[in-house]
Write a protein that holds these residues in place. Structure first.
Motif: not given
Length: 269
Positions: A207-225
């Protein structure tokens, strides 16, 4: 005939004929004083046997022993041994083929991941949930989770070569400040297993999903959220079910400084 002509007739090289002569596998019919090698049609017949046996997997030592002392019973036993070895090799090659296909798929996912939020159609996915991590946050005890992760590698390998390198992920709920609170730790399997050695198998609908990719330090993944949450609000999209944070490829996810993942959440237009 001279060695060059004989080599062309046999579809081989002069160096191969010299090697066969040195190890006593195929001597030329004549050797002149000038060191020229002359071969006969009988030598061609012997070479044809050598080629057939080596292509069938016999070692040169086995071929020489059989030609020097023909023994049908021993030949049959060797044929069985080589057939078993060939079957094992073929199984290894099929495993390598499946691994290469999965590695190629994961690499393609990593390349296609868009670092800008967007709504995309995602195909059906199979999730093997292995641990409840309710309440765990980005700053939580991930070492403990990963330590348990290591203990399931053997079980995943039983599901196939591809499952042994399956991407891992977590489901999450997101609060008003777009901070994730994790719920379940899981693996995305290449196909639905007949029976899982552990955990719970679930199918994520296409189905349809809102998506975003992330590449960087693990503990900075909050920026993608935060980016994806802002996109949902801006576009007026309603979400359905949990958020999914899935690593793109285990092979490139080597440490906390190099983390690649895709965030996705089902949306209703």
């Amino acid at each position: 005939m001279r060695s060059g002509e004989f080599a062309r007739l046999c579809g081989t090289t002069k160096n191969t004929l010299i090697h066969y002569d040195d190890i006593g596998l195929l001597h030329p019919a004549e050797k002149g004083a000038n060191r020229y090698r002359n071969y006969s049609m009988a030598d061609f017949a012997r070479f044809s046997v050598i080629r057939a046996m080596t292509q069938a997997g016999f070692s040169l030592a086995q071929v020489r022993a059989m030609l020097d002392a023909p023994d049908p019973e021993r030949l049959a036993a060797l044929a069985d041994e080589n057939a078993d070895a060939l079957k094992q090799r073929m199984a290894e090659l099929r495993r390598s083929e499946r691994l290469l296909a999965e590695i190629g798929h994961q690499a393609a996912v990593a390349q296609e991941a868009c670092l800008q939020p967007a709504v995309r159609f995602l195909p059906e996915r199979v999730m093997l949930a292995v641990e409840n991590v309710s309440g765990l946050t980005i700053d939580g005890d991930w070492e403990g989770v990963l330590a348990k992760d290591a203990t399931v590698m053997e079980g995943l390998a039983k599901l196939g070569a591809e499952a042994a390198i399956a991407p891992y992920g977590v489901t999450a709920s997101v609060d008003a400040d777009a901070l994730p609170s994790y719920q379940e730790f899981f693996y995305v399997l290449p196909k639905k297993p007949r029976r899982a050695p552990f955990g719970t198998v679930r199918t994520l609908s296409a189905g349809e999903y809102a998506c975003i990719g992330y590449a960087g330090p693990w503990k900075e993944v909050g920026s993608a959220y935060r980016q994806l949450a802002a996109f949902l609000k801006r576009e007026g999209l309603q979400t359905e079910g949990p958020w999914y944070e899935v690593s793109q490829t285990r092979l490139l996810d080597t440490d906390e400084a190099h983390y690649r993942c895709t965030l996705s959440v089902a949306v209703a237009r």
